[in-house]
Design a protein around this motif. Structure first.
Motif, PDB file in Angstrom:
ATOM      1  N   HIS A  51      30.332 -65.491  -5.367  1.00  0.00           N
ATOM      2  CA  HIS A  51      30.234 -64.278  -4.614  1.00  0.00           C
ATOM      3  C   HIS A  51      30.567 -63.179  -5.332  1.00  0.00           C
ATOM      4  N   SER A  52      31.622 -63.477  -6.382  1.00  0.00           N
ATOM      5  CA  SER A  52      32.001 -62.172  -7.193  1.00  0.00           C
ATOM      6  C   SER A  52      31.268 -61.826  -8.194  1.00  0.00           C
ATOM      7  N   LEU A  53      30.457 -62.948  -8.741  1.00  0.00           N
ATOM      8  CA  LEU A  53      29.510 -62.855  -9.695  1.00  0.00           C
ATOM      9  C   LEU A  53      28.603 -61.693  -9.360  1.00  0.00           C
ATOM     10  N   LYS A  54      27.938 -62.129  -7.798  1.00  0.00           N
ATOM     11  CA  LYS A  54      27.092 -60.898  -7.159  1.00  0.00           C
ATOM     12  C   LYS A  54      27.508 -59.788  -7.598  1.00  0.00           C
ATOM     13  N   LEU A  55      28.543 -59.384  -7.206  1.00  0.00           N
ATOM     14  CA  LEU A  55      29.430 -58.126  -7.475  1.00  0.00           C
ATOM     15  C   LEU A  55      29.325 -57.588  -8.821  1.00  0.00           C
ATOM     16  N   LEU A  56      29.185 -58.320  -9.678  1.00  0.00           N
ATOM     17  CA  LEU A  56      29.369 -58.181 -11.315  1.00  0.00           C
ATOM     18  C   LEU A  56      28.039 -57.687 -11.942  1.00  0.00           C
ATOM     19  N   ILE A  57      27.067 -58.358 -11.062  1.00  0.00           N
ATOM     20  CA  ILE A  57      25.527 -58.176 -11.808  1.00  0.00           C
ATOM     21  C   ILE A  57      25.348 -56.906 -12.259  1.00  0.00           C
ATOM     22  N   PRO A  58      25.306 -55.799 -11.086  1.00  0.00           N
ATOM     23  CA  PRO A  58      24.867 -54.541 -11.477  1.00  0.00           C
ATOM     24  C   PRO A  58      25.606 -54.012 -12.838  1.00  0.00           C
ATOM     25  N   SER A  59      26.852 -54.386 -13.212  1.00  0.00           N
ATOM     26  CA  SER A  59      27.480 -53.717 -14.308  1.00  0.00           C
ATOM     27  C   SER A  59      27.150 -54.602 -15.569  1.00  0.00           C
ATOM     28  N   ILE A  60      26.584 -55.901 -15.625  1.00  0.00           N
ATOM     29  CA  ILE A  60      26.099 -56.465 -16.578  1.00  0.00           C
ATOM     30  C   ILE A  60      24.709 -55.678 -17.405  1.00  0.00           C
ATOM     31  N   THR A  61      25.206 -55.518 -18.683  1.00  0.00           N
ATOM     32  CA  THR A  61      24.497 -54.728 -19.471  1.00  0.00           C
ATOM     33  C   THR A  61      23.148 -55.200 -20.032  1.00  0.00           C
ATOM     34  N   THR A  62      22.167 -54.689 -19.778  1.00  0.00           N
ATOM     35  CA  THR A  62      20.639 -55.292 -20.114  1.00  0.00           C
ATOM     36  C   THR A  62      20.199 -54.770 -21.284  1.00  0.00           C
ATOM     37  N   THR A  63      19.162 -55.493 -21.725  1.00  0.00           N
ATOM     38  CA  THR A  63      18.585 -54.761 -23.283  1.00  0.00           C
ATOM     39  C   THR A  63      17.935 -53.521 -23.038  1.00  0.00           C
ATOM     40  N   ALA A  64      17.508 -53.139 -21.996  1.00  0.00           N
ATOM     41  CA  ALA A  64      17.034 -51.767 -21.562  1.00  0.00           C
ATOM     42  C   ALA A  64      17.981 -50.836 -21.919  1.00  0.00           C
ATOM     43  N   GLN A  65      19.331 -51.112 -21.252  1.00  0.00           N
ATOM     44  CA  GLN A  65      20.509 -50.134 -21.435  1.00  0.00           C
ATOM     45  C   GLN A  65      20.800 -50.016 -22.942  1.00  0.00           C
ATOM     46  N   ILE A  66      20.753 -51.159 -23.745  1.00  0.00           N
ATOM     47  CA  ILE A  66      21.145 -51.135 -24.921  1.00  0.00           C
ATOM     48  C   ILE A  66      20.177 -50.483 -25.926  1.00  0.00           C
TER      49      ILE A  66
END
Ligand code: HEM
Length: 472
Positions: A51-66
Motif C-alpha cells: 500500500h505504501s509503495l503505491k503512494l511512492l510510485i508517483p515520486s519515482i523518477t523516470t527516464t523521461a524526467q531524467i
C-alpha cells in the motif's frame, strides 16, 4: 510470427514515450547527483508495504524526467548560469528475497540474482574466513550478511534536496520497512569532483544505446536489451513479461585504502629513461587503471598525462586496443579499463562477445577525504571508498585472471588480476604488463587496494511492474 508476450515482442523502436515513462531514471541515464543516499531495507509487513509503495510510485523518477532534467542542466551551463539546478531523484529495487516476500514467485532466470551476493562472496574473491566445516564467511559489513529486501536510491544536487527525498520516503513507508543500512555517497570536493578516491576521473566510458543516448567516438553501442530486460538484444527471453523495462542493479560496497595505494605508487616508480621517479609513480598508477588521473587513456597517451586529451569527449574514448593486440607496451591487458571493457580484444569471438557483458555504472564516492595523519602514516584510519552501482540485463559477475583471452606464440596467456578490483580472498595477487620496458613480466601486488565490504543483487522494476505486481 509475432508474439503478444512483451518479453519476446521487443521492437527496434525502443524507447517509445511509454518506455521512457516506464524505465526508472537511474538505469541508463543516471540520476544527476552531488550526493546520494542508499537505503537498504527489510520489509516488515508485505501488505502494508504494498500500500505504501503505491503512494511512492508517483515520486519515482523516470527516464523521461531524467532526460528533461539533463537537458535543463546542460541549457543552464550553456547559458553561463551559476549554481546547480535543484533536483531530487528517487528509485527503488528489490532483492530476490524481497520479491519472494511480496509473493512474486516468477523466475527472473538469473542464478546470481536468485542466490544473492552473499552466496558468491567467495567466488568474487572477497576476504573472509572458512570454518572447519568449509563454510565461508566474508569480512563484510554485518548489514550485507543480514536480510536485505530492497534498496531505495535518493540522489540530489545537495544534502538538503536528498534529505527532502529521504523524509518523503520515511513518511510514506513508516513502520512498513526497517532500515538495515544507510550509505551516504558524496561527490569529492573541488578539483577532485568526479574523481574516485585514488584520484582518477571516473564515469568517462559508458555503453551507448543509440536511440536514447546517441554516441561519441569510440563509445560502444549496444542494443537496449544489454541493459534493459525484455527489449531488443536481451538474450534472455524466458523472463516474465513484467520484467520488461526492468534491469538488474548490482551494488558493491568497496572500501579504498588510499594512503596505502599512494605509498605503493611512491615506492615502485616505473623506470623510464630520463623521467624522474615521481613521474614513474604516476605512470604506474596510470598503468594500473589504463587511464591517467585526468582521464586520458594510456593507449593514446602512453608516457605522459594529457589533460587536453582527457577533456576532449571526441577523443577521450576513441581507442580500441586494436593497435596493441598482443603487446602490453601501451596498455597492460589486465589494466582495470581493459579488463572491464576489452574493446577490440574480443573481436575474434564475434560481435556479441563484448556487447553482451557491457554494463552502465552509476557509482558515487563515500567517506571523507584523506586526513593529514593518514597521509603521513600511510595508513587508512577512516572508511572511504566507492558505492559501486551498475545496471545490466544479467547480474553475472567476473573476477577472471585469463580475461581478455590472449594466445601469444601459441600459448594461452594469463594476464592476471585486475590490479584495482581483482580479488584473491586477501592473498597477494599476480598481474602482468605493468612494466613498459618488460611488459610481459609478472608483478606481485602485496595488498588489495580495495576491500569489498559486501553488496547485493537487486532488480529495478519498470514503473508499470511496480504498479501491477509490487503494490496494492
Ligand atoms: C573501488 C572500485 C573501483 C574503482 C576505484 C574504479 C575506478 C574506475 C576508473 C577510474 C575508471 C576509468 C574511467 C572510465 O573509463 O569511466 C573505471 C572504468 C571502468 N570500470 Fe571501474 N572502478 C571500480 C570498480 C569497478 C567494478 C567492480 C567494475 C565492474 C566490473 C568496474 C567496471 C568498470 C568499467 C566497465 C569501466 C569502463 C571501461 C571502459 O569502458 O573503458 N569498475 N573504473
Amino acid at each position: 510470427m509475432t508474439s503478444t508476450n512483451s518479453a519476446t515482442s521487443a521492437t527496434p523502436t525502443w524507447p517509445t514515450q511509454h518506455d521512457l515513462n516506464d524505465l526508472q531514471g537511474d538505469v541508463v541515464l543516471g540520476m544527476p547527483k552531488r550526493t546520494e543516499d542508499f537505503i537498504f531495507f527489510n520489509i516488515q509487513n508485505a501488505n502494508a508495504f504494498k500500500h505504501s509503495l503505491k503512494l511512492l510510485i508517483p515520486s519515482i523518477t523516470t527516464t523521461a524526467q531524467i532526460q528533461k532534467l539533463r537537458q535543463d542542466i546542460s541549457d543552464h551551463k550553456r547559458a553561463g548560469a551559476t549554481g546547480l539546478i535543484q533536483c531530487v531523484g528517487i528509485n527503488i529495487a528489490f532483492s530476490n528475497q524481497g520479491l519472494k516476500k511480496l509473493g512474486i514467485m516468477d523466475d527472473l532466470n538469473d542464478p546470481s540474482f536468485d542466490a544473492g551476493q552473499l552466496a558468491s562472496a567467495k567466488a568474487l574473491g572477497d576476504e573472509g574466513t572458512t570454518d572447519s566445516s568449509g563454510s565461508f564467511t566474508p569480512n563484510w559489513l554485518s548489514a550485507f550478511k543480514s536480510e536485505i529486501d530492497g534498496i531505495i536510491l535518493i540522489a540530489g544536487e545537495s544534502r538538503a534536496s536528498v534529505l527532502q527525498g529521504t523524509n518523503k520516503v520515511d513518511h510514506i513507508f513508516g513502520e512498513t520497512i526497517r532500515e538495515v543500512l544507510k550509505v551516504t555517497g558524496q561527490v569529492r570536493p573541488g578539483k577532485e569532483k568526479g574523481h574516485e578516491h585514488f584520484g582518477f576521473l571516473d564515469g568517462i566510458s559508458s555503453p551507448a544505446i543509440d536511440a536514447l543516448t546517441g554516441h561519441l567516438p569510440g563509445q560502444i553501442v549496444v542494443p537496449p536489451g544489454v541493459l534493459v530486460c525484455g527489449t531488443t538484444g536481451d538474450v534472455d527471453i524466458q523472463r516474465p513479461a513484467w520484467a520488461t523495462n526492468g534491469s538488474f542493479l548490482v551494488y558493491r560496497h568497496f572500501n579504498q585504502l588510499v594512503p596505502e595505494f599512494k605509498k605503493f605508487l611512491e615506492d615502485n616508480p616505473l623506470e623510464f629513461p630520463a623521467i624522474p621517479a615521481k613521474q614513474g609513480s604516476e605512470l604506474l598508477g596510470a598503468r594500473l587503471f589504463g587511464r591517467w588521473p585526468s582521464g586520458a587513456p594510456i593507449e593514446l597517451a602512453p608516457t605522459h598525462d594529457d589533460p587536453a586529451l582527457a577533456a576532449d569527449k571526441q577523443r577521450n574514448n576513441n581507442f580500441d586496443f586494436s593497435q596493441d593486440p598482443l603487446d602490453q607496451t601501451k596498455c597492460p591487458f589486465a589494466a582495470h579499463i581493459r579488463k572491464a571493457n576489452p574493446r577490440a580484444d574480443l573481436d575474434k569471438f564475434g560481435p556479441t562477445a563484448l556487447t553482451q557483458h557491457m554494463l552502465v555504472r552509476q557509482s558515487i564516492a563515500f567517506g571523507p577525504e584523506v586526513a593529514p595523519d593518514e597521509a603521513q602514516s600511510h595508513k587508512t584510519r577512516q572508511d572511504r571508498g566507492l558505492a559501486f552501482v551498475c545496471y545490466q540485463s544479467n547480474a553475472g559477475w567476473a573476477n577472471t585472471k585469463n580475461f581478455p583471452p590472449k594466445t601469444i606464440n601459441g600459448t594461452a596467456y594469463q594476464s592476471g588480476f585486475d590490479p584495482i578490483i581483482g580479488q584473491n580472498n586477501g592473498a597477494p595477487r599476480q598481474t602482468d604488463g605493468l612494466q613498459p620496458k618488460n611488459s610481459n613480466a609478472e608483478t606481485t601486488l602485496p595488498l588489495d587496494f580495495i576491500v569489498s565490504k559486501g553488496g547485493q543483487y537487486f532488480f529495478s522494476p519498470s514503473i508499470s511492474a511496480l504498479q501491477t505486481k509490487f503494490s496494492a
